[in-house]
Motif scaffolding. Structure first.
Motif, short mmCIF file in Angstrom:
data_model
loop_
_atom_site.label_atom_id
_atom_site.label_comp_id
_atom_site.label_asym_id
_atom_site.label_seq_id
_atom_site.Cartn_x
_atom_site.Cartn_y
_atom_site.Cartn_z
N PRO A 181 -0.40 14.48 1.82
CA PRO A 181 -0.19 14.31 3.38
C PRO A 181 -1.42 13.89 3.94
O PRO A 181 -1.49 13.63 4.93
CB PRO A 181 0.45 15.59 3.78
CG PRO A 181 -0.09 16.38 2.67
CD PRO A 181 -0.22 15.82 1.30
N TYR A 182 -2.50 14.02 3.40
CA TYR A 182 -3.88 13.80 3.94
C TYR A 182 -4.32 12.41 3.62
O TYR A 182 -5.56 12.10 4.33
CB TYR A 182 -5.05 14.77 3.15
CG TYR A 182 -4.58 16.20 3.64
CD1 TYR A 182 -4.61 16.89 4.92
CD2 TYR A 182 -4.35 17.06 2.51
CE1 TYR A 182 -4.42 18.07 4.94
CE2 TYR A 182 -4.26 18.39 2.80
CZ TYR A 182 -3.97 18.81 4.01
OH TYR A 182 -3.82 20.05 4.23
N LEU A 183 -3.87 11.73 2.92
CA LEU A 183 -4.39 10.43 2.59
C LEU A 183 -4.08 9.30 3.40
O LEU A 183 -4.75 8.28 3.53
CB LEU A 183 -3.93 9.96 1.08
CG LEU A 183 -4.78 10.78 -0.15
CD1 LEU A 183 -4.01 9.81 -1.46
CD2 LEU A 183 -6.16 10.71 -0.07
N GLU A 184 -3.00 9.23 3.89
CA GLU A 184 -2.49 8.17 5.13
C GLU A 184 -1.90 8.75 6.25
O GLU A 184 -1.27 9.87 6.26
CB GLU A 184 -1.26 7.27 4.13
CG GLU A 184 -1.75 6.54 3.06
CD GLU A 184 -0.63 5.79 2.35
OE1 GLU A 184 -0.80 4.61 2.31
OE2 GLU A 184 0.30 6.37 1.69
N THR A 185 -2.00 8.09 7.33
CA THR A 185 -1.07 8.52 8.62
C THR A 185 0.26 8.10 8.39
O THR A 185 0.60 7.30 7.46
CB THR A 185 -1.77 7.86 9.75
OG1 THR A 185 -1.27 6.20 9.49
CG2 THR A 185 -3.24 7.74 9.86
N PRO A 186 1.21 8.91 8.88
CA PRO A 186 2.80 8.44 8.88
C PRO A 186 2.91 6.94 8.98
O PRO A 186 3.70 6.33 8.26
CB PRO A 186 3.16 9.09 9.79
CG PRO A 186 2.40 10.49 10.11
CD PRO A 186 1.00 10.13 9.88
N GLU A 187 2.25 6.48 9.87
CA GLU A 187 2.40 4.98 10.18
C GLU A 187 1.89 4.19 8.89
O GLU A 187 2.76 3.09 8.40
CB GLU A 187 1.57 4.47 11.28
CG GLU A 187 1.68 2.98 11.80
CD GLU A 187 0.82 2.72 12.91
OE1 GLU A 187 1.47 2.11 14.10
OE2 GLU A 187 -0.33 2.91 12.75
N GLN A 188 1.00 4.59 8.33
CA GLN A 188 0.35 3.74 7.01
C GLN A 188 1.52 4.11 5.81
O GLN A 188 1.66 3.26 5.39
CB GLN A 188 -0.99 4.17 6.74
CG GLN A 188 -2.16 3.82 7.63
CD GLN A 188 -3.43 4.46 7.51
OE1 GLN A 188 -3.55 5.56 6.80
NE2 GLN A 188 -4.56 3.94 8.26
N TRP A 189 1.97 5.22 5.78
CA TRP A 189 2.72 5.76 4.88
C TRP A 189 3.96 4.78 4.59
O TRP A 189 4.50 4.22 3.70
CB TRP A 189 3.00 7.08 4.84
CG TRP A 189 3.68 7.73 3.32
CD1 TRP A 189 2.95 8.10 2.27
CD2 TRP A 189 4.90 7.72 3.07
NE1 TRP A 189 4.01 8.37 1.32
CE2 TRP A 189 5.21 8.20 1.81
CE3 TRP A 189 6.07 7.33 3.81
CZ2 TRP A 189 6.31 8.35 1.20
CZ3 TRP A 189 7.41 7.69 3.20
CH2 TRP A 189 7.39 8.21 1.73
N LEU A 190 4.63 4.71 5.89
CA LEU A 190 5.91 4.25 6.09
C LEU A 190 5.49 2.67 5.60
O LEU A 190 6.49 1.87 5.16
CB LEU A 190 6.41 4.07 7.24
CG LEU A 190 7.11 5.35 7.87
CD1 LEU A 190 7.72 5.38 9.28
CD2 LEU A 190 8.21 5.69 6.89
N GLN A 191 4.38 2.20 5.98
CA GLN A 191 4.26 0.59 5.61
C GLN A 191 4.13 0.40 3.90
O GLN A 191 4.30 -0.71 3.44
CB GLN A 191 3.01 -0.04 6.53
CG GLN A 191 3.20 0.03 7.98
CD GLN A 191 2.01 -0.26 8.65
OE1 GLN A 191 0.87 -0.30 8.17
NE2 GLN A 191 2.41 -0.47 10.00
N SER A 192 3.44 1.41 3.44
CA SER A 192 2.90 1.24 2.05
C SER A 192 4.10 1.82 1.05
O SER A 192 3.84 1.48 -0.07
CB SER A 192 1.53 1.91 1.92
OG SER A 192 1.47 3.27 2.21
N HIS A 193 4.85 2.57 1.64
CA HIS A 193 5.84 3.20 0.74
C HIS A 193 7.40 2.86 0.90
O HIS A 193 8.14 3.99 1.31
CB HIS A 193 5.76 4.85 0.68
CG HIS A 193 4.44 5.08 -0.17
ND1 HIS A 193 3.13 5.20 0.64
CD2 HIS A 193 4.15 5.63 -1.39
CE1 HIS A 193 2.40 5.65 0.10
NE2 HIS A 193 2.83 5.59 -1.41
N PRO A 194 7.68 1.50 1.46
CA PRO A 194 9.19 1.33 1.79
C PRO A 194 10.12 1.78 0.86
O PRO A 194 11.24 2.19 1.39
CB PRO A 194 9.13 -0.38 1.98
CG PRO A 194 7.88 -0.71 0.90
CD PRO A 194 6.78 0.32 1.16
N GLY A 195 9.93 1.98 -0.29
CA GLY A 195 10.68 2.23 -1.37
C GLY A 195 11.05 3.96 -1.42
O GLY A 195 12.27 4.32 -1.82
#
Length: 444
Positions: free
Chosen positions: A100-114
């Protein structure tokens, strides 16, 4: 007052307080400040009345009353705070074996769509910090994970699980306060001022803030010292740092206190606990984003400040812009100097003097901060019950004025309302440190 009349009055106040907590928890939005203020004031007055009437409290009934107030809020959605979506979000990421520390929620949704789902998207949309890295320490993340695992993609269930953990912590606080009051031969009635306090109940049980667990661990550390279990005491203090970083500012007091300053066991215990709490931040260099978020929160946000607000206005007058970036490190430095000075000046010789110093340190820190959310007061308030000072008790009422800012869409604070809050606080500080001493001198 005759005992049957007193009991009937206590029962009536209890029923009215139950209704008040239900109204605050379910029906009055935080945007409606004056209704919130009215009900909160009545709840605070009810607590004072019960404390005054309980000459020889039936502690079983007091405990049950406080538990019923808390359980009345069990299925509610937090009404005064919108931090909980981030709690549940971080827990879901840990459940997915994501950091949970590596990406912001915004970044995570963009990089993990699956890996995304409707539940995560809904949490993202409700979140107040989607563009920031997580600022919650690893010990918090364990609780978030338990909520995610038990909640099974259900927001209400996740909230209830976190709430149960916090209520269990509150039960621990109740019994530790009871034992420590007995140890120090303090009037146990002081426990009512915590256990039935509307700020404590609403901010911990209602709004899911973790300061109650911080207080639990600080009290456990104090209890360990009272039993000469210095290693265990150090461990609990270290865990309190792992829950919220703020107890780290108490480190000078432990160096100046003979029982801990010269004890290898204390420092070994605290070191092990701190390492256990933070070693996870070494994974993937998570500590970089964690401390980046801490720095951002310290240098960007402002809410319910006192001295900072005055200096900010002077800055506007002199420089024509908000000088928060310059003020924050200066005030942090002043707080550090103040903490070191009062620790050197007071040199606690016993546990009560140590706790009194802790309370003073919290006060110095909070009055110099640009952000003072109401729940920040809870650890210091609980500790202040071991002193004769009333400033934090008064502040647990006065801080309700800070919620005036939520009555408008841009969260604009009213300087006059803020002035009322801090007039009450500084008046209480003056009473604690000057008028009460003067009164005791003139009556001897």
């Amino acid at each position: 007052m005759k005992r049957p009349v007193r009991r009937a009055l206590i029962l009536l106040v209890f029923l009215l307080m139950t209704a008040g907590f239900i109204f605050l928890g379910y029906f009055i939005p935080r945007e409606n400040f004056w209704q919130t203020f009215l009900v909160f004031t009545l709840l605070f007055a009810g607590m004072i009345v019960i404390s005054f009437l309980s000459i020889k409290p039936k502690w079983g009934w007091i405990f049950v009353a406080g538990m019923l107030f808390r359980y009345a809020l069990l299925p509610s959605i937090p009404n005064w705070s919108d931090d909980y979506p981030r709690f549940l979000w971080d827990g879901e990421l840990v459940k997915l074996n994501q950091n949970p520390y590596l990406e912001t929620p915004e970044q995570w949704l963009q990089s993990h769509p699956g890996s995304s789902n409707d539940y995560l998207v809904n949490l993202y949309e409700e979140m107040n910090s989607p563009k920031y890295f997580s600022v919650y320490p690893p010990l918090n993340q364990i609780i978030f994970y338990v909520a995610a695992w038990g909640g099974n993609l259900n927001q209400g269930s996740g909230i209830v699980i976190i709430r149960i953990v916090l209520i269990l912590g509150e039960i621990g606080v109740f019994f530790l306060l009871f034992k420590l009051f007995d140890h120090f031969e303090f009037p146990a009635n002081r426990l009512i001022l915590y256990w039935l306090n509307p700020l404590v109940i609403m901010e911990i049980t209602g709004n899911l803030h973790f300061e109650g667990l911080v207080l639990l661990l600080l009290l456990a550390s104090l209890y360990g010292l009272s039993k000469n279990r210095v290693g265990l005491s150090g461990g609990f203090w270290g865990l309190s740092i792992g829950m919220k970083l703020l107890p780290l500012m108490l480190v000078p007091t432990f160096f100046s206190f003979a029982k801990t300053g010269r004890s290898n066991l204390f420092w070994i215990g605290s070191g092990i606990a701190v390492i256990a709490g933070f070693i996870w931040l070494l994974i993937d260099n998570s500590w970089v984003h964690f401390f980046q978020s801490l720095k951002l929160y310290q240098g960007k946000f402002e809410f319910n400040a006192s001295i900072y607000s005055l200096l900010r206005e002077i800055g506007f007058w002199v420089k024509g812009y908000n000088i928060i970036g310059e003020l924050t490190p200066i005030l942090s430095g002043v707080a550090l100097i103040g903490i070191l000075y009062v620790t050197w000046k007071k040199k606690p010789q016993n546990l009560l003097q140590l706790v009194d110093l802790w309370v003073l340190i919290y006060l110095i820190y909070l009055v110099l901060q640009p952000v003072v959310h109401p729940w920040y007061l809870i650890p210091a308030f609980g500790l202040s019950l071991f002193t004769d000072k009333k400033a934090f008790l008064i502040w647990t009422f006065a801080v309700i004025f800070s919620y005036q800012a939520y009555g408008n869409s841009d969260y604009q604070e009213n300087p006059l309302v803020l002035a009322v809050e801090y007039a009450l606080l500084f008046g209480a500080i003056y009473w604690d440190n000057y008028l009460s001493k003067y009164k005791s001198v003139t009556t001897t």
